[in-house]
Design a protein around this motif. Structure first.
Motif, PDB file in Angstrom:
ATOM      1  N   THR A 171      21.502 -29.523 -10.633  1.00 37.13           N
ATOM      2  CA  THR A 171      19.516 -29.110 -10.671  1.00 37.13           C
ATOM      3  C   THR A 171      18.852 -27.770 -10.315  1.00 37.13           C
ATOM      4  OG1 THR A 171      19.113 -31.993 -10.203  1.00 37.13           O
ATOM      5  CG2 THR A 171      17.688 -30.575  -9.874  1.00 37.13           C
ATOM      6  N   GLN A 172      19.490 -27.882  -8.968  1.00 32.86           N
ATOM      7  CA  GLN A 172      19.130 -26.205  -8.472  1.00 32.86           C
ATOM      8  C   GLN A 172      19.854 -25.386  -9.269  1.00 32.86           C
ATOM      9  OE1 GLN A 172      21.331 -24.311  -4.833  1.00 32.86           O
ATOM     10  NE2 GLN A 172      19.274 -24.048  -3.942  1.00 32.86           N
ATOM     11  N   LEU A 173      20.758 -24.933 -10.420  1.00 30.78           N
ATOM     12  CA  LEU A 173      21.291 -23.930 -10.893  1.00 30.78           C
ATOM     13  C   LEU A 173      20.068 -23.834 -12.382  1.00 30.78           C
ATOM     14  CD1 LEU A 173      23.496 -22.350 -10.743  1.00 30.78           C
ATOM     15  CD2 LEU A 173      24.320 -23.982 -12.244  1.00 30.78           C
ATOM     16  N   VAL A 174      19.626 -25.134 -12.799  1.00 30.46           N
ATOM     17  CA  VAL A 174      18.978 -25.489 -13.783  1.00 30.46           C
ATOM     18  C   VAL A 174      17.652 -24.533 -13.656  1.00 30.46           C
ATOM     19  CG1 VAL A 174      16.858 -27.082 -15.289  1.00 30.46           C
ATOM     20  CG2 VAL A 174      19.388 -27.338 -15.365  1.00 30.46           C
ATOM     21  N   LYS A 175      17.521 -24.641 -12.271  1.00 26.32           N
ATOM     22  CA  LYS A 175      15.906 -24.344 -11.479  1.00 26.32           C
ATOM     23  C   LYS A 175      15.862 -22.426 -11.536  1.00 26.32           C
ATOM     24  CE  LYS A 175      14.014 -28.307  -9.453  1.00 26.32           C
ATOM     25  NZ  LYS A 175      14.264 -28.638  -8.311  1.00 26.32           N
ATOM     26  N   GLU A 176      17.082 -22.247 -10.992  1.00 25.93           N
ATOM     27  CA  GLU A 176      17.473 -19.994 -11.120  1.00 25.93           C
ATOM     28  C   GLU A 176      17.766 -20.133 -12.339  1.00 25.93           C
ATOM     29  OE1 GLU A 176      20.410 -20.920  -8.298  1.00 25.93           O
ATOM     30  OE2 GLU A 176      19.946 -21.195  -6.732  1.00 25.93           O
ATOM     31  N   LYS A 177      17.893 -21.070 -13.363  1.00 21.16           N
ATOM     32  CA  LYS A 177      18.541 -19.939 -14.524  1.00 21.16           C
ATOM     33  C   LYS A 177      17.513 -19.921 -15.584  1.00 21.16           C
ATOM     34  CE  LYS A 177      22.529 -18.275 -12.164  1.00 21.16           C
ATOM     35  NZ  LYS A 177      22.028 -17.141 -12.380  1.00 21.16           N
ATOM     36  N   LEU A 178      16.605 -20.881 -15.384  1.00 17.16           N
ATOM     37  CA  LEU A 178      15.904 -21.208 -17.046  1.00 17.16           C
ATOM     38  C   LEU A 178      14.933 -21.479 -16.910  1.00 17.16           C
ATOM     39  CD1 LEU A 178      18.236 -24.433 -18.145  1.00 17.16           C
ATOM     40  CD2 LEU A 178      18.312 -22.047 -18.734  1.00 17.16           C
ATOM     41  N   MET A 179      13.893 -20.726 -17.704  1.00 14.38           N
ATOM     42  CA  MET A 179      12.251 -20.759 -17.859  1.00 14.38           C
ATOM     43  C   MET A 179      12.275 -22.366 -18.151  1.00 14.38           C
ATOM     44  SD  MET A 179      11.840 -18.034 -16.756  1.00 14.38           S
ATOM     45  CE  MET A 179      10.084 -16.948 -17.543  1.00 14.38           C
ATOM     46  N   LYS A 180      11.078 -22.460 -17.408  1.00 13.34           N
ATOM     47  CA  LYS A 180      10.685 -23.817 -18.458  1.00 13.34           C
ATOM     48  C   LYS A 180      10.826 -23.723 -19.324  1.00 13.34           C
ATOM     49  CE  LYS A 180       6.207 -27.181 -18.225  1.00 13.34           C
ATOM     50  NZ  LYS A 180       4.915 -27.722 -17.203  1.00 13.34           N
ATOM     51  N   ASN A 181      10.547 -23.301 -20.140  1.00 13.25           N
ATOM     52  CA  ASN A 181      10.311 -23.172 -21.640  1.00 13.25           C
ATOM     53  C   ASN A 181      11.563 -23.673 -22.198  1.00 13.25           C
ATOM     54  OD1 ASN A 181      10.951 -20.679 -21.272  1.00 13.25           O
ATOM     55  ND2 ASN A 181       9.722 -19.389 -22.999  1.00 13.25           N
ATOM     56  N   SER A 182      12.567 -22.814 -22.068  1.00 14.71           N
ATOM     57  CA  SER A 182      13.936 -22.768 -22.347  1.00 14.71           C
ATOM     58  C   SER A 182      14.245 -24.112 -22.358  1.00 14.71           C
ATOM     59  CB  SER A 182      14.604 -21.894 -21.043  1.00 14.71           C
ATOM     60  OG  SER A 182      14.419 -20.793 -21.773  1.00 14.71           O
ATOM     61  N   ILE A 183      13.850 -24.662 -20.664  1.00 11.87           N
ATOM     62  CA  ILE A 183      14.348 -25.987 -20.553  1.00 11.87           C
ATOM     63  C   ILE A 183      13.850 -26.939 -21.667  1.00 11.87           C
ATOM     64  CG2 ILE A 183      14.050 -28.054 -18.698  1.00 11.87           C
ATOM     65  CD1 ILE A 183      13.635 -25.533 -16.856  1.00 11.87           C
ATOM     66  N   GLU A 184      12.560 -26.739 -22.058  1.00 10.50           N
ATOM     67  CA  GLU A 184      11.809 -27.864 -22.712  1.00 10.50           C
ATOM     68  C   GLU A 184      12.174 -27.483 -24.420  1.00 10.50           C
ATOM     69  OE1 GLU A 184       7.654 -26.668 -22.727  1.00 10.50           O
ATOM     70  OE2 GLU A 184       7.506 -27.553 -21.271  1.00 10.50           O
ATOM     71  N   GLN A 185      13.029 -25.985 -24.953  1.00  3.95           N
ATOM     72  CA  GLN A 185      13.139 -25.703 -25.828  1.00  3.95           C
ATOM     73  C   GLN A 185      15.271 -26.521 -25.863  1.00  3.95           C
ATOM     74  OE1 GLN A 185      14.761 -21.851 -26.238  1.00  3.95           O
ATOM     75  NE2 GLN A 185      16.318 -22.106 -28.652  1.00  3.95           N
ATOM     76  N   TYR A 186      15.543 -26.606 -24.727  1.00  2.32           N
ATOM     77  CA  TYR A 186      16.659 -26.958 -24.689  1.00  2.32           C
ATOM     78  C   TYR A 186      16.971 -29.148 -25.261  1.00  2.32           C
ATOM     79  CZ  TYR A 186      18.570 -22.798 -23.751  1.00  2.32           C
ATOM     80  OH  TYR A 186      19.268 -21.449 -23.656  1.00  2.32           O
ATOM     81  N   GLN A 187      15.939 -29.620 -24.377  1.00  4.69           N
ATOM     82  CA  GLN A 187      15.340 -30.822 -24.483  1.00  4.69           C
ATOM     83  C   GLN A 187      15.007 -31.250 -25.390  1.00  4.69           C
ATOM     84  OE1 GLN A 187      12.277 -30.888 -21.199  1.00  4.69           O
ATOM     85  NE2 GLN A 187      13.746 -31.902 -19.978  1.00  4.69           N
TER      86      GLN A 187
END
Length: 350
Positions: free
Chosen positions: A255-271
Motif C-alpha cells: 500500500t505504501q508503494l502505491v502511495k509513493e509511486k503512483l499519482m492519484k489520477n494514475s491509481i484511478e486510471q488503473y482501477q
C-alpha cells in the motif's frame, strides 16, 4: 472487526446439488481412490524447515508401507487427471517424493510433490476438504481474472494445482528492496489492479501470505504479476473492508508503494482499466458465469449476519438498489458485476 485483525475460523459449507451439476458440466468432477480423510491416517511426521532453518508450519507425514503403496498410486493418478486428462501411460515414470500437512489456517491442506523420474521435473498439488465457498472462489478467479485455475472435486475432497510464485510476505521480506524504482512502480500498479479484482469479486482475506508475486522476464526487464492462492474467504465476510487487500496491515508495504509511486489520477486510471478488462472477461464467460451465480444462489456461503452486514455496507458505498434488494451473497456478487458493466466501458488496456 478491524480490517487487519484476526479473522474468525470459518465453517465448511457443503457442495449443493446445483453446484455439483455445474462442476460436472465443466469437467471439474473426477473419480479418485484417495480422499482427504485417507491422508489424515498418517503414522508419524517431522517438522519441515526452510533454507533459513525457520519452521514453515508444514510437517512431512509418513504412512505404513501397505497404505503408502495404495496412496502413492492414487496420488499419481490424480496427477494424470490434473495434467493429462487421466492418461496413465507414463504413470510408471512418476514418483511421490513427499506428502506435507499444514495445520495453519482454515483449510489444513496436504501438499503433494510428484516427480518425473526420467528428467527430475516435478510439480505440486494440494488435497483439501471440498468447501463450497472455496470452490466458488476458484471458479470466479478462473472467470474474472487473467489466470486459469485447474482443480478437481470428488465428493468431499478438493484437488488444487499449485500456483507458482513468491508468497507476498516472502517477497516483501527478501525481494522488494532489490527491485529497481521502475519495478516498484510496476508492482504498485499490479497491486491496485489486484485490489480491484478482489473487491469486486468479494474475495476476502488477501493478506500477503494468501497471494503470490510472479516475476516474468520480458526481453530486458521483469514484469510482475500478483494473483491469489487462497480462496477460503470467498463471499464469507460481512465487513466490506475485508475484501480490500490494501487495508490489511500485512500488506502495508504494498500500500505504501502505491502511495509513493503512483499519482492519484494514475491509481484511478488503473482501477478503471481493470474494471474495463473485467467487463470484457464477463462478456466472454456470460453463460458460464450465469450458471455459476445460479448455483451460488442455491448454496449457503456465510452466516446470515455476515450477509446482512455486507448487503448494507455495499449499498452505502454504491447507493445501488440491487445491493439493497439482494437476498444472498450471490446476489451481491451479481450486483457488483452489473454495476461495473453499467458504469465502465471496454476501452481500458494494460
Amino acid at each position: 472487526m478491524s480490517s487487519s485483525g484476526p479473522l474468525l475460523k470459518k465453517q465448511y459449507y457443503p457442495i449443493s446439488a446445483p453446484l455439483y451439476a455445474y462442476l460436472e458440466k465443466y469437467r471439474r468432477v473426477a473419480k479418485t481412490n484417495v480422499f482427504y480423510d485417507d491422508l489424515l491416517r498418517f503414522q508419524g511426521s517431522v517438522v519441515v524447515y526452510d533454507s533459513n532453518k525457520e519452521d514453515t508450519l508444514w510437517v512431512r507425514v509418513f504412512y505404513n508401507e501397505l497404505e503408502k503403496k495404495e496412496i502413492d498410486l492414487s496420488l499419481k493418478k490424480i496427477y494424470t487427471l490434473l495434467h493429462s486428462d487421466g492418461d496413465e501411460r507414463n504413470i510408471i515414470n512418476l514418483t511421490v517424493d513427499y506428502i506435507d500437512f499444514c495445520t495453519f489456517g482454515n483449510s489444513k491442506p496436504f501438499r503433494v510433490k510428484i516427480r518425473n523420474l526420467l528428467n527430475d521435473n516435478y510439480t505440486h498439488f494440494y488435497v483439501k476438504i471440498a468447501d463450497a465457498s472455496r470452490i466458488f472462489g476458484l471458479e470466479l478467479e478462473h472467470i474474472m481474472s487473467p489466470n486459469s485455475i485447474n482443480f478437481l472435486v470428488h465428493k468431499e475432497t478438493l484437488i488444487e494445482e499449485h500456483i507458482v510464485g513468491i508468497p507476498g510476505d516472502v517477497f516483501l521480506k527478501h525481494h522488494l528492496d532489490k527491485c529497481t524504482e521502475n519495478e516498484k512502480a510496476q508492482i504498485a500498479k499490479e497491486f491496485v489492479k489486484f485490489n480491484e479484482r478482489c473487491m469486486i469479486g468479494l474475495l476476502g482475506d488477501m493478506r500477503s501470505y494468501n497471494f503470490v508475486v510472479i516475476p516474468i522476464y520480458d526481453y530486458d526487464h521483469i514484469v510482475y504479476k500478483i494473483r491469489a492462492i487462497d480462496f477460503d474467504q470467498q463471499c464469507y465476510e460481512g465487513n466490506f473492508k475485508l475484501y480490500k487487500p490494501h487495508l490489511f496491515k500485512e500488506n502495508f508495504r504494498f500500500t505504501q508503494l502505491v502511495k509513493e509511486k503512483l499519482m492519484k489520477n494514475s491509481i484511478e486510471q488503473y482501477q478503471n482499466e481493470e474494471r474495463s478488462i473485467l467487463v470484457r472477461r464477463i462478456a466472454g464467460f456470460e453463460e458460464r458465469l450465469g450458471e455459476l451465480l445460479q448455483a451460488m444462489k442455491a448454496s449457503e456461503l456465510s452466516p446470515s449476519i455476515n450477509f446482512e452486514r455486507l448487503r448494507r455496507e455495499t449499498y452505502e458505498v454504491t447507493f445501488d438498489k440491487n445491493f439493497k434488494n439482494a437476498t444472498s451473497m450471490s446476489d451481491i456478487v451479481e450486483a457488483a458485476l452489473n454495476f461495473i458493466k453499467r458504469n465502465y466501458h471496454t476501452h481500458g488496456g494494460d
